[in-house]
Structure formats: structure tokens, C-alpha cells
Design an enzyme around this catalytic site. Sequence first.
Site, PDB file in Angstrom:
ATOM      1  N   ARG A 111      -0.690  -8.696  13.280  1.00 14.50           N
ATOM      2  CA  ARG A 111      -1.630  -7.868  12.294  1.00 14.50           C
ATOM      3  C   ARG A 111      -2.265  -8.295  11.150  1.00 14.50           C
ATOM      4  O   ARG A 111      -3.106  -7.890  10.650  1.00 14.50           O
ATOM      5  CB  ARG A 111      -0.338  -6.995  11.454  1.00 14.50           C
ATOM      6  CG  ARG A 111       0.146  -5.958  12.676  1.00 14.50           C
ATOM      7  CD  ARG A 111       1.468  -5.520  12.251  1.00 14.50           C
ATOM      8  NE  ARG A 111       1.723  -4.766  10.952  1.00 14.50           N
ATOM      9  CZ  ARG A 111       3.198  -4.503  10.627  1.00 14.50           C
ATOM     10  NH1 ARG A 111       4.249  -4.914  11.105  1.00 14.50           N
ATOM     11  NH2 ARG A 111       2.984  -4.041   9.200  1.00 14.50           N
TER      12      ARG A 111
ATOM     13  N   ARG B 142      11.704  -5.294   5.314  1.00 18.16           N
ATOM     14  CA  ARG B 142      11.644  -3.927   5.161  1.00 18.16           C
ATOM     15  C   ARG B 142      12.515  -2.870   5.893  1.00 18.16           C
ATOM     16  O   ARG B 142      12.734  -2.972   6.920  1.00 18.16           O
ATOM     17  CB  ARG B 142      10.196  -3.389   5.289  1.00 18.16           C
ATOM     18  CG  ARG B 142       9.890  -1.700   5.203  1.00 18.16           C
ATOM     19  CD  ARG B 142       8.347  -1.514   5.067  1.00 18.16           C
ATOM     20  NE  ARG B 142       7.677  -2.281   6.251  1.00 18.16           N
ATOM     21  CZ  ARG B 142       6.436  -2.068   6.466  1.00 18.16           C
ATOM     22  NH1 ARG B 142       5.647  -1.718   5.501  1.00 18.16           N
ATOM     23  NH2 ARG B 142       5.819  -2.597   7.381  1.00 18.16           N
TER      24      ARG B 142
ATOM     25  N   LYS C  31       0.847  -1.255   0.183  1.00 15.90           N
ATOM     26  CA  LYS C  31       0.233   0.127   0.040  1.00 15.90           C
ATOM     27  C   LYS C  31       0.777   1.386   0.022  1.00 15.90           C
ATOM     28  O   LYS C  31       0.695   2.221  -0.929  1.00 15.90           O
ATOM     29  CB  LYS C  31      -0.792  -0.020   1.350  1.00 15.90           C
ATOM     30  CG  LYS C  31      -1.715  -1.096   1.286  1.00 15.90           C
ATOM     31  CD  LYS C  31      -2.881  -1.064   2.624  1.00 15.90           C
ATOM     32  CE  LYS C  31      -1.965  -1.182   3.830  1.00 15.90           C
ATOM     33  NZ  LYS C  31      -1.183  -2.198   4.179  1.00 15.90           N
TER      34      LYS C  31
ATOM     35  N   ARG D  59      10.944  -0.309  11.393  1.00 17.16           N
ATOM     36  CA  ARG D  59       9.584  -0.005  12.284  1.00 17.16           C
ATOM     37  C   ARG D  59       9.446  -1.008  13.438  1.00 17.16           C
ATOM     38  O   ARG D  59       9.907  -1.817  13.504  1.00 17.16           O
ATOM     39  CB  ARG D  59       8.349  -0.108  11.450  1.00 17.16           C
ATOM     40  CG  ARG D  59       7.826   1.053  10.637  1.00 17.16           C
ATOM     41  CD  ARG D  59       6.688   0.876   9.758  1.00 17.16           C
ATOM     42  NE  ARG D  59       5.705   0.155  10.138  1.00 17.16           N
ATOM     43  CZ  ARG D  59       4.525  -0.243   9.450  1.00 17.16           C
ATOM     44  NH1 ARG D  59       4.446   0.414   8.152  1.00 17.16           N
ATOM     45  NH2 ARG D  59       3.777  -0.742   9.850  1.00 17.16           N
TER      46      ARG D  59
ATOM     47  N   ARG E  62     -10.246   0.815   7.809  1.00 17.55           N
ATOM     48  CA  ARG E  62      -9.589  -0.375   8.215  1.00 17.55           C
ATOM     49  C   ARG E  62     -10.761  -1.215   8.729  1.00 17.55           C
ATOM     50  O   ARG E  62     -10.377  -2.522   9.363  1.00 17.55           O
ATOM     51  CB  ARG E  62      -8.448  -0.461   9.140  1.00 17.55           C
ATOM     52  CG  ARG E  62      -7.254  -0.955   8.804  1.00 17.55           C
ATOM     53  CD  ARG E  62      -6.188  -0.390   9.695  1.00 17.55           C
ATOM     54  NE  ARG E  62      -5.147  -1.208   9.559  1.00 17.55           N
ATOM     55  CZ  ARG E  62      -3.897  -0.858   9.112  1.00 17.55           C
ATOM     56  NH1 ARG E  62      -3.725   0.375   8.294  1.00 17.55           N
ATOM     57  NH2 ARG E  62      -2.881  -1.524   9.065  1.00 17.55           N
TER      58      ARG E  62
END
Length: 214
Positions: free
Chosen positions: A172, A127, A13, A161, A88
Amino acid sequence: MNLILLGPPGAGKGTQATRLEHAYEIAQLSTGEMLRAEVSAGSEIGKKADGLMKAGQLVPDEMIIGIIGGRLDRDDCRNGFILDGFPRTVPQAAALDVMLDEKHLRMDHVMSIEVDDEAMVKRITGRFSCAKCGAGYHEEFQKPKVDGVCDACGSTEFSRRADDNAETVRERLKAYHAQTAPIIDYYDSRGLLRRVDGMEPIDNVTSQLKAAID
Ligand code: AP5
Ligand code: MG
């Protein structure tokens, strides 16, 4: 033009919203980024959100609806916006409909980036981003052109993160399937949903999104 990008953690996203932001000159509104900024600033919202985010759970609907409501009125949204990470839950989607009505705006497209859960753990644990300008990278799928140097700003500092670990990703993903996946039907039944294959390489996903938009 106003868009929503839907998809589980790691679907792409943020990566795709940044590309569409430049291609269509519309604002990228990432609720995850907004919450991380609140956490860094040590605000009351940040203090409430921090633990929930680290546990891989959603923050309360009222908190996020309050944040996004004011944001849509800013100048950079005049040409339109891309919602990345909002709505969400079904109550958030319903609240967004009310907000758009009040502002005499409409949603043009809702893009669902479809991916396999198993691949998402690898995407998220690999990431990292530039600590200075925020440009996003991946150890395998999106390396900087020169190792250790940000393509966008030349910085050599990178960060990860707090919620990007294998354990939190699974939480998640659970939250996504239980609370977020139902909004796919919400938008499909309104004729707004477009599906793209998020398992393709990054450039191909961008091409699919642009084809669906144009
Ligand atoms: P948020 O920041 O929105 O996180 P998320 O939904 O878990 O999604 P990610 O940002 O992890 O993934 P992405 O889809 O943006 O993937 P990316 O492009 O980076 O939210 C964080 C937390 O905030 C939530 O858990 C919740 O607590 C809270 N929150 C936020 N919004 C909320 C709301 N509305 N309500 C309640 N709580 C909320 O890509 C991932 C990696 O993969 C990158 O390294 C990238 O380079 C790579 N990659 C991307 N595309 C591809 C591809 N096609 N092939 C190979 N690699 C790829
Ligand atoms: Mg993101």
C-alpha cells in the site's frame, strides 16, 4: 466547507476525518469504508475490489469515481464533506474537478498529513475497531478507556481489517508513493495544499488541522 485529507496508509486520515466531521458538521466520505461495505455485501463491485485491496493495490479509477459521484449528492453533504482516501491518482483528481464544476461546488482545503513510512507499519498493524459502531483504536496510541470495551457504544467485540498486515502495508505504501503522492503537486500548484505534521500525537494533529482550516 469541502476538504480533502491526503496521506499514506496509517497517516491518520480516518481518525482525523471523524473528529473534523463532528467539529464542523460535515460528512466524512471514506472510499476505503465504502469499498469494505461492498465487499461485506458481496456485491459485484465488492467481488472485483476484494482481491486488489488484499494485495494492497488500488481499485480501477472508473470504479471509485462512479461510487463517489453519486455520494456527493446525498443530503448529509449539504453542509460540506471531507474526502478520506479520494482522490488517489491524478485521473481521480481531474475527475473530481469536473464533478465539482458540474455541481457548482468548490474545494476549500487539501490537507496533506505528512508522516514517515517506517512508523506507518506499526500504526497499521496495531489498529483495530469496534465491530458494532466502527470506532477506531490502536493497541498503543489510542486504547479504549476500559480495556476490551468500546468507548463509543460499550460493545466488547472488535475487528481488524483484512489488509492490515505488515506485508500488505508495504504494498500500500508503494502504491501511495507511485500513484497518490503526485497529487500533492497537483493541489499545491493550485494553491489549495496545507501541510500538517502527522508524526505528532493525535490531538496535536487535530489542532494543526483546525488551525489551518480556521
Ligand atoms: P483506505 O481504507 O483508504 O486505507 P489507507 O489509505 O491505506 O489508509 P488507512 O485507512 O489504512 O489509514 P488512515 O490514514 O485512515 O489511518 P487511521 O486514521 O486509521 O483504503 C483501503 C484500500 O481501498 C486501498 O488500499 C485500495 O485498495 C482501496 N481504495 C480506497 N480508496 C481508493 C481510491 N480512491 N482509489 C483506488 N483504490 C482505493 O490511523 C491508523 C492507526 O494509527 C489507528 O489505529 C490510529 O488510532 C493510529 N493513529 C492515527 N493517528 C495517529 C497519530 N498521530 N499518532 C499515533 N497513532 C495514530
Ligand atoms: Mg482510513
